[in-house]
Design an enzyme around this catalytic site. Structure first.
Site, PDB file in Angstrom:
ATOM      1  N   HIS A  74     -23.925   5.513  34.393  1.00 49.05           N
ATOM      2  CA  HIS A  74     -25.385   5.511  34.281  1.00 49.05           C
ATOM      3  C   HIS A  74     -25.961   4.118  34.506  1.00 49.05           C
ATOM      4  O   HIS A  74     -27.114   3.980  34.889  1.00 49.05           O
ATOM      5  CB  HIS A  74     -25.817   6.046  32.910  1.00 49.05           C
ATOM      6  CG  HIS A  74     -25.249   5.288  31.760  1.00 49.05           C
ATOM      7  ND1 HIS A  74     -23.997   5.552  31.249  1.00 49.05           N
ATOM      8  CD2 HIS A  74     -25.745   4.271  31.019  1.00 49.05           C
ATOM      9  CE1 HIS A  74     -23.760   4.741  30.235  1.00 49.05           C
ATOM     10  NE2 HIS A  74     -24.800   3.944  30.083  1.00 49.05           N
ATOM     11  N   ASP A 161     -20.001   2.678  24.927  1.00 43.99           N
ATOM     12  CA  ASP A 161     -19.655   3.350  23.674  1.00 43.99           C
ATOM     13  C   ASP A 161     -19.388   4.828  23.930  1.00 43.99           C
ATOM     14  O   ASP A 161     -18.456   5.410  23.368  1.00 43.99           O
ATOM     15  CB  ASP A 161     -20.806   3.204  22.662  1.00 43.99           C
ATOM     16  CG  ASP A 161     -20.988   1.779  22.182  1.00 43.99           C
ATOM     17  OD1 ASP A 161     -20.084   1.261  21.502  1.00 43.99           O
ATOM     18  OD2 ASP A 161     -22.028   1.178  22.483  1.00 43.99           O
ATOM     19  N   HIS A 265     -32.386   2.388  26.919  1.00 40.46           N
ATOM     20  CA  HIS A 265     -31.193   2.968  27.552  1.00 40.46           C
ATOM     21  C   HIS A 265     -31.521   3.665  28.862  1.00 40.46           C
ATOM     22  O   HIS A 265     -30.939   3.341  29.902  1.00 40.46           O
ATOM     23  CB  HIS A 265     -30.514   3.961  26.604  1.00 40.46           C
ATOM     24  CG  HIS A 265     -29.499   4.831  27.284  1.00 40.46           C
ATOM     25  ND1 HIS A 265     -28.245   4.377  27.612  1.00 40.46           N
ATOM     26  CD2 HIS A 265     -29.567   6.115  27.730  1.00 40.46           C
ATOM     27  CE1 HIS A 265     -27.578   5.352  28.220  1.00 40.46           C
ATOM     28  NE2 HIS A 265     -28.362   6.416  28.303  1.00 40.46           N
ATOM     29  N   GLU A 414      -3.762  17.114  29.819  1.00 36.78           N
ATOM     30  CA  GLU A 414      -4.185  17.688  31.101  1.00 36.78           C
ATOM     31  C   GLU A 414      -5.389  16.966  31.697  1.00 36.78           C
ATOM     32  O   GLU A 414      -5.435  16.703  32.907  1.00 36.78           O
ATOM     33  CB  GLU A 414      -4.504  19.180  30.938  1.00 36.78           C
ATOM     34  CG  GLU A 414      -3.291  20.058  30.696  1.00 36.78           C
ATOM     35  CD  GLU A 414      -3.001  20.262  29.219  1.00 36.78           C
ATOM     36  OE1 GLU A 414      -2.170  21.131  28.902  1.00 36.78           O
ATOM     37  OE2 GLU A 414      -3.604  19.538  28.389  1.00 36.78           O
TER      38      GLU A 414
END
EC number: 2.2.1.1
Length: 668
Positions: A74, A161, A265, A414
């Protein structure tokens, strides 16, 4: 933690602030994006790209470059800003201005197939860390084969985080720690902020202790202190273990009102706050303008990598011509000529031996023939080696101290396995494949989807593909999984019916350089239906007539994998009742649907009765046979019982297929 104002700006600050304000301006212009991470992690990126990372913007694909993975995808404007500043030619200021716009080289999250300098597509948190593990594994594997004077580089990842909250981070950390991937360095943007607020509202894990418990070296530094960051990176490079560096940062660094808050953010700062941030950091340049001193500093840092690249080219040129050609072939992804002969040889053996064989065992037989012919193949399994049959005869296991082998024990990881294979494929020089139970492809799905999005050659061997696995019951019996895998764009799903088709599907998977493949294989034995052993690959057609009718077809039966032999039995029943019946083996929906419509229509035919049979749900079949065709398959979860009893219990029998065909003929 450091706090720098306009009165104490250093040359480092100028370089870091160039990142910050390109990110701020691009997000503002797009009215969309994430400015907080680029502002907070700019000091980390500046130290890494100007002091540590080995790269050359004029040769983005130089094989021995260091790899950088922005796991926190992001924060893409951090990376786009660095690429522009360092001199990646195609990432122009105009592309920065077109952030998040259709057709730009600066999409919302980094896409490696769009922008040079992007090593992997990221965005789904946690994927980047595990992909970086695969890249570091590839470096060790290739160094063991070609020597450290040809392959000697580091893999760096910047994680958020959120990346560390994702479960895949633990799988990746465990695997990397066990394998002692000392050239893997993860920088954690430790800003203690999540979208909902402080990270303390949802977690209290001591991440450094967690990674240390997995065998990592760890360090904690002020993420705004360039000297501390550099010292930590240099120490990490000298470690004999992978390293996690916790870089304590302030999200939205420099913003007077929004720094340290979740508000920065994922939203633009706004015009007023941008003005205030420019004043706080002493940045007088207007939007999208990088002052000459900062741009020159960045371009000099980018150009500095040229010497390392040229030195590598000189070392490489001194290697024997045959060795150079082999390295270049593997990196280019071209297959050796010996593959075709190996495929024909395994077909010949299958036809000669005859008998019923589970396609998972057929796959093992194929691997015994093709892995010597294609030495860049690296296999593995999620703790199911004996069940998936993915370890070829003579294959040596990779260990922490010896990467000369070609088989990796991934453990019950996996998701981490699938993402690590993506990293190996992205690195170039290797063709990764691995095995798992098909039902657990759900655990791999995010990584498989990314492989398909990126167009990477990654091969998933998925065994125990239906109720045919028997007594383990519905928790382990795939029902909806074929449809779910087929729903992923650019994923090639192949379900062979016998050993000959299995060999052909392996050949297709290896030749598919621009997409991943899933080989769907049975636990139960299946009869050999194909008796031709030529170089012609019928499975590449996606669907073909495997059994002809005795006359003009009144019924056409369509099946995949283990149900093809069942369809052949049904055809014999119908023929005995005077109904000319043909059987079509559909090895791959995707390959078939890529053929011209006229060819598809010819394969489907015009018989008045059409029945499809597959031990799975119907979803997806209408695109192949039409909605008017009958279907024999699953409509519920399975059960625990021997395989033959389950097929009878759920009505997947030759008698039922024949009955459905007769019903259609009566209604015609």
């Amino acid at each position: 933690m450091s706090s720098r104002t306009s009165d104490s700006v250093t040359s480092h600050d100028r370089l870091a602030n160039a990142i910050r304000f390109l990110a701020i301006d691009a997000v503002e212009a797009a009215n969309s994006g994430h400015p907080g991470l680029p502002m907070g992690a700019a000091d980390i990126a500046t130290v890494l790209f100007t002091k540590v990372l080995k790269y050359d913007p004029s040769r983005p694909f130089w094989p021995d470059r260091d790899r950088f993975v922005l796991s926190a995808g992001h924060g893409s404007m951090l990376l786009y800003s660095v690429l522009h500043l360092a001199g990646y030619e195609k990432v122009t200021i105009d592309e920065i201005k077109r952030f998040r716009q259709l057709g730009s080289l600066t999409p919302g999250h980094p896409e490696n197939f769009v922008t040079e300098g992007i090593e992997t597509t990221t965005g789904p948190l946690g994927q980047g860390i595990a992909t970086a593990v695969g890249m570091a594994m590839a470096e060790r594997l290739l160094a063991a084969r070609f020597g450290s004077d040809v392959v000697d580089h580091y893999t760096y990842a910047l994680a958020s985080d959120g990346d560390l909250m994702e479960g895949i981070s633990q799988e990746a950390a465990d695997l990397a720690g066990h394998l002692k991937l000392s050239k893997l360095i993860v920088m954690w943007d430790d800003n203690k902020i999540s979208i909902d607020g402080p990270t303390s509202i949802s977690g209290s894990t001591n991440q450094l202790a967690r990674f240390a418990a997995s065998g990592w070296a760890t360090a904690a530094v002020d993420g705004h202190d360039p000297e501390a960051i550099l010292a930590a990176l240099e120490a990490a490079k000298a470690s004999d273990r992978p390293t996690l560096i916790a870089c304590r940062t302030t999200i939205g660094f420099g913003s007077p009102k929004k720094a340290g808050s979740e508000k920065v953010h994922g939203s633009p700062l706004g015009a007023e706050e941008i003005v205030a941030t420019r004043a706080a950091l002493g940045w007088e340049a207007p939007a999208f303008v990088v002052p000459e001193d900062a741009l020159n500093g960045w371009r000099a840092a980018g150009a500095a990598g040229r010497a390392a690249r040229e030195a590598w080219e000189a070392r490489f040129a001194a290697r024997p011509a045959e060795e150079r050609a082999e390295f270049e072939r593997r990196v280019a992804g071209t297959l050796p000529a010996a593959l075709e002969g190996a495929i024909v040889a395994v077909k010949e053996k299958a036809v000669k031996d005859g008998g019923a064989v589970a396609t998972r065992k057929s796959s093992e037989m194929v691997l015994d023939f093709i892995t010597p012919a294609v030495p860049e193949m690296v296999g593995g399994s999620a703790d199911l080696t004996g069940s998936n049959n993915t370890k070829a005869k003579g294959a040596k296991s990779v260990t922490p101290d010896d990467f000369s082998g070609s088989f990796i024990h991934y453990g019950v990881r996996e998701h981490g396995m699938a993402a690590a294979m993506n990293g190996m494929a992205l690195h170039k020089g290797l063709i990764p494949f691995s095995g798992g139970f098909m039902v657990f492809s759900d655990y791999c799905r995010p990584a498989i989807r990314l492989a398909a999005l990126m167009g990477e050659r990654v091969i998933h061997v998925l065994t125990h593909d239906s109720i045919g696995l028997g007594e383990d019951g519905p928790t382990h019996q795939p029902v909806e999984h074929l449809a779910a895998l087929r729903a992923i764009p650019n994923l090639l799903v192949m379900r062979p019916c016998d050993t000959v088709e299995t060999a052909e599907c392996w050949q297709i998977a290896l030749q598919s350089t621009d997409r991943p493949s899933a080989l769907i294989l049975s636990r139960q034995n299946l009869p050999l239906l194909r008796t031709d052993a030529t170089a012609v690959n019928r499975s590449a057609e996606g669907a073909y007539e495997i059994l002809a009718a005795s006359g003009p077809a009144q019924a056409s039966l369509f099946a995949t994998g283990s149900e093809v032999s069942l369809a052949v039995e049904a055809a014999k029943l119908l023929e005995a009742q005077g109904v000319p019946t043909r059987v079509v083996s559909i090895s791959s929906f995707e390959l078939f649907l890529e053929r011209p419509a006229a060819e598809r229509a010819k394969v489907i035919g015009d018989a008045p009765a059409k029945v499809a049979v597959e031990a799975a749900i119907r979803m997806g079949w209408d695109a192949i046979v039409g909605s008017n065709a009958a279907f024999v398959g699953m409509t519920s979860f399975g059960a625990s019982a021997p395989a033959k009893e389950l097929y009878a219990h759920f009505g997947i029998t030759a008698q039922q297929v024949a009955a459905r065909a007769l019903d259609q003929l009566r209604q015609a």
